[in-house]
Structures are given as C-alpha cells and as structure tokens.
Design a protein around this motif. Structure first.
Motif, short mmCIF file in Angstrom:
data_model
loop_
_atom_site.label_atom_id
_atom_site.label_comp_id
_atom_site.label_asym_id
_atom_site.label_seq_id
_atom_site.Cartn_x
_atom_site.Cartn_y
_atom_site.Cartn_z
N LYS A 38 41.15 34.19 40.01
CA LYS A 38 41.30 35.65 39.93
C LYS A 38 42.32 36.04 38.85
O LYS A 38 42.02 36.86 37.98
N THR A 39 43.47 35.42 38.92
CA THR A 39 44.52 35.74 37.94
C THR A 39 44.07 35.31 36.55
O THR A 39 44.25 36.05 35.57
N VAL B 242 35.54 29.43 34.34
CA VAL B 242 34.16 29.44 34.84
C VAL B 242 33.91 30.76 35.55
O VAL B 242 34.52 31.06 36.57
N1 LIG Z 1 36.89 29.93 37.93
C1 LIG Z 1 37.77 29.10 37.37
N2 LIG Z 1 37.58 28.65 36.13
C2 LIG Z 1 38.46 27.81 35.57
N3 LIG Z 1 39.59 27.40 36.13
C3 LIG Z 1 39.84 27.81 37.37
C4 LIG Z 1 38.95 28.69 38.05
N4 LIG Z 1 39.47 28.94 39.25
C5 LIG Z 1 40.62 28.28 39.33
N5 LIG Z 1 40.86 27.59 38.20
C6 LIG Z 1 42.03 26.73 37.98
O1 LIG Z 1 42.93 26.97 39.03
C7 LIG Z 1 44.14 27.53 38.57
C8 LIG Z 1 44.53 28.69 39.45
O2 LIG Z 1 43.71 29.83 39.17
P1 LIG Z 1 44.21 31.30 39.41
O3 LIG Z 1 45.68 31.34 39.35
O4 LIG Z 1 43.47 32.19 38.52
O5 LIG Z 1 43.74 31.52 40.90
P2 LIG Z 1 43.85 32.80 41.82
O6 LIG Z 1 42.49 33.09 42.29
O7 LIG Z 1 44.59 33.87 41.10
O8 LIG Z 1 44.72 32.21 43.01
P3 LIG Z 1 45.66 32.96 44.08
O9 LIG Z 1 44.74 33.48 45.11
O10 LIG Z 1 46.51 31.85 44.62
O11 LIG Z 1 46.42 33.99 43.34
C9 LIG Z 1 43.89 27.93 37.14
O12 LIG Z 1 45.05 27.75 36.36
C10 LIG Z 1 42.77 27.01 36.70
O13 LIG Z 1 43.30 25.78 36.26
#
Ligand SMILES: Nc1ncnc2c1ncn2[C@@H]1O[C@H](COP(=O)(O)OP(=O)(O)OP(=O)(O)O)[C@@H](O)[C@H]1O
Ligand SMILES: [Mg+2]
Length: 388
Positions: A130-131, A101
């Motif tokens: 983010k990742t 999303v």
């Molecule tokens: N915007 C989004 N759209 C879809 N899924 C999401 C979204 N944000 C989080 N998720 C879900 O949450 C999980 C973690 O997302 P992600 O690892 O990208 O977060 P991050 O922002 O990198 O977190 P961190 O700050 O801990 O590194 C994803 O595997 C997904 O299942």
C-alpha cells in the motif's frame, strides 16, 4: 512603471479577512483591516508597492496583472484537455516501477483518481504494498508532494495544525504545521500514511479537509475561528489496513471512509510472488525463491479458509525479507526461524499457529520427504484454494 512585488488575494475565514500570496504565504498582518475588507468585498487583489522612501504600501490592482507578474505554478503533467487526460491515464502503466506488483487496471485507476483530484485510500492486508504504491503514484506525478505518517503521530493537533509557542519578546505566537503548508500548495499530492492507526483526533481534524464540499481546515475548535482553504488541485492519498487482523488499527469512522475512493491492493498469488522475488534477487537460485512464494501462498490460503488454523498469512514484506536473507547466505530454515516463526503464536504447543507454520516450511526444507508432522491431505487442503 511601479510594479507590485507581491500580490495577494483576500479570503474570509470566520470573521477575519486573510491575505495570501500565490505561494500560500500570509500577509494579513501587513495590511490594514479596512483595506483587506474592501478588497474582499470588491473581489480585487492587492499589490505591494514601494514608495520613494523605500516604504511598502498596498493598493488595489487589476486582476489581469496576476497572470502576468505572478503566474501560478504550472501543474506540468496534469493535462487539462480531455484527450490528453485519456491518453495520460491509459499510457500510465509504463510509469509503474517494475519492482511494484500491481495489475494494470488498478494502477490506471490509481492514476485516474489522482488526476481527477479524488481522495484516494489504498487498502489491503499488512505488507502488501500500500505504502509502496502510494509513493510510486507520487513519484509518477510531477507535482509537489508531502508525506505524513499518521500512525506515528502522538499529537495530531500539532502535526496537522501547528503549535502555539511563547517567546519573551513576541509573546505567544502560532506556528503553522507542515500540513497547513501542504494544504496551501496548489496541486500538492499529500500522502496520509497509516490513516487507520491515527489518533481519532486526527480523523476529526481531517473530516472537513477531505469533504469535497468543504475542503478547509479549522485552526481552532471554536466556531468562527480561522480556517485554511485547501488549494486547488490538491490530492490526498491515504493508506489503511481495513478489515485485517491488526488490533492496533482502530476502527475507521464510516463517515471518514466515505470521503475516499478506495483502491484495494491485491494479495499476490504464488507466481507473482516468486516472480517479484526473482526480479529482486536475480542471483539467488530461483527454485529457492519459488519455495518462498509457495510457503507464503500456502499460509495465505490457510488463513482465509473456513477452518483456518492461523489468523494471517505471510506477507509480501516478509517474503521479500526472507529472500534477502537467502541472498545473504542464510538457509531457508534459518530465515524462517528469524523472520517467520516469531510472527506466530506458540501457545497451545502442537496445536499452535507456530507449529502449523513450521510444518509448512518443513516440507520445503525436507524437500517433501518422510517425517512431516501432519499428513498430506491437510497440506493439500491448504494449497488447493490457490488456483486463482
Ligand atoms: N505489491 C508489491 N509489489 C512489490 N513489492 C511489494 C508489494 N507488496 C509488498 N512489497 C514489499 O514489501 C515491502 C512492504 O510494502 P509496503 O510498505 O508498501 O506495505 P504496506 O501495505 O504499506 O504495509 P503496512 O500495512 O504494514 O503499512 C515493500 O518494501 C516491498 O519490498
Ligand atoms: Mg504501509
């Protein structure tokens, strides 16, 4: 006619003349210093030829040979004509994975920044994608990619530069890191995950690499030591938790932040959240997933309110986790017990963060019925900010 099997360009790093082929392989030690110096000064490439006895020798070649015998890897999808670039950016939303999303404008900005070779930094609260977005970008671009989790590195020098080894026969020798290889790869997309959690040494090493006017990596601290040039078209994509509640996240240096174009990942609102969960778990009762979205959004609104009783809201990562537990037959109550409450401090008893979050969850378990521990006004307060 005899054709060269390798062609190198000579680059001056410090006081050394290094010879690299198009793949970034170094041939310095096979060519005499004099030949390298002359090639550098005369701005011509050197080719490797084989004589009748099977011995290799290097000599000057016509630069036009480079295109013919050794084409640089084409950057397939990165269009160079402006009209193509515009078209590529503005039709790129279809490349965004459905399960991510992210609004159209932000996605297009992400693609545009990558196409334009910007250093990109994805920011936002923990677990907001983010990742995921950075990886989706990498997958959308048909370019060589490299992943580095800087939050997990203990020894930044070894990860980013390389290691000095000792061997009885060879003596001491230096082996370059994968990062150096990545820098030498034209059009590479290099993911620097968890930049905020990296060791400050890593930030220092990255300073020159990320500076658009420098774009090199120094292999040694000393002035005049060897450097590695960042190849053309290399794009960096970093992720960072900036201004969030995490103490493990070190304060990023302003100068480092300045080297990036930042793209902030939005926190999902309750509709987006439950839509995502329904998309991921189409077999789960949507009303349960709506409740999960609702709970998440209530905690987020509380966390950002002026009178916040909790430090942070439930992340999308956690909502997805809860939905997965429900899909596997756990009740909402059990899922919250396992995946939500441990994230909240229980000190302070009735006034603790955990008690507050439990009360929110409880409403959805009791289906809004009687014995809530706190009154409806307070819940209203927590939800009312969610009309955005
Ligand atoms: N915007 C989004 N759209 C879809 N899924 C999401 C979204 N944000 C989080 N998720 C879900 O949450 C999980 C973690 O997302 P992600 O690892 O990208 O977060 P991050 O922002 O990198 O977190 P961190 O700050 O801990 O590194 C994803 O595997 C997904 O299942
Ligand atoms: Mg991450």
């Amino acid at each position: 006619m005899n054709q060269p099997d390798i062609i190198v360009e000579v680059i001056k790093s410090g006081n050394r003349f290094n010879a690299f082929d198009v793949d970034g392989n170094k041939h310095t030690s096979n060519i005499t210093t004099g030949a390298r110096k002359k090639a550098f000064e005369g701005e011509y490439p050197l080719g490797r030829f084989t004589n009748k006895n099977g011995k290799h020798y290097w000599k000057q070649i016509d630069p036009s040979l480079i295109e013919v015998s050794n084409p640089t890897p084409s950057s397939v999808d990165v269009p160079s004509d402006h009209a193509d670039v515009l078209n590529f950016i503005h039709s790129s939303y279809s490349m965004k994975p459905k399960g991510l999303v992210m609004n159209e404008l932000k996605w297009k900005y992400l693609i545009r920044s990558a196409v334009r070779g910007k250093n990109i930094m994805m920011t936002g609260m923990a677990g907001c994608g983010k990742t995921m977005a950075a990886k989706a970008l990498v997958n959308s671009l048909d370019r060589p990619d490299f992943y580095f989790n800087l939050g997990a590195t203990q020894d930044p020098r070894a990860t980013l530069i390389g290691n000095t080894h000792f061997d009885k026969k060879k003596g001491t020798y230096f082996s370059e890191s994968l990062f150096v290889k990545a820098l030498r790869t034209p059009n590479a997309v290099i993911l620097l995950d968890e930049l905020t959690r990296a060791h400050p040494d890593a930030w220092n090493i990255l300073m020159t690499v990320l500076d658009y006017t420098q774009r090199y990596l120094r292999l040694d601290e000393q002035d005049g030591s060897e450097t590695v040039k960042v190849a053309d078209g290399v794009t960096f994509v970093a992720t960072a938790n900036i201004g969030n509640e995490y103490t493990a996240t070190r304060q990023l240096d302003k100068a480092l932040i300045d080297r990036f174009t930042t793209i902030e990942m939005d926190v999902l609102n309750k509709e987006e959240e439950s839509d995502l969960l329904e998309y991921m778990y189409p077999n789960v009762d949507p009303s349960l997933l709506k409740n999960v979205g609702e709970i998440a959004s209530m905690t987020r609104n509380e966390a950002k309110s002026q009178t916040a009783r909790i430090m942070s809201g439930i992340s999308t990562r956690t909502s997805v986790e809860i939905a997965g537990l429900i899909f596997d037959g756990f009740s909402l109550e059990e899922s919250a017990d396992i995946a939500i409450y441990p994230q909240y401090d229980q000190s302070g008893g009735i006034d603790s963060e955990r008690t507050f979050v439990k009360q929110i969850v409880q409403r959805f378990i009791n289906d809004g019925s009687s014995d809530d521990l706190f009154n409806d006004e307070e819940v209203e307060e927590a939800t009312s900010a969610d009309q955005s």
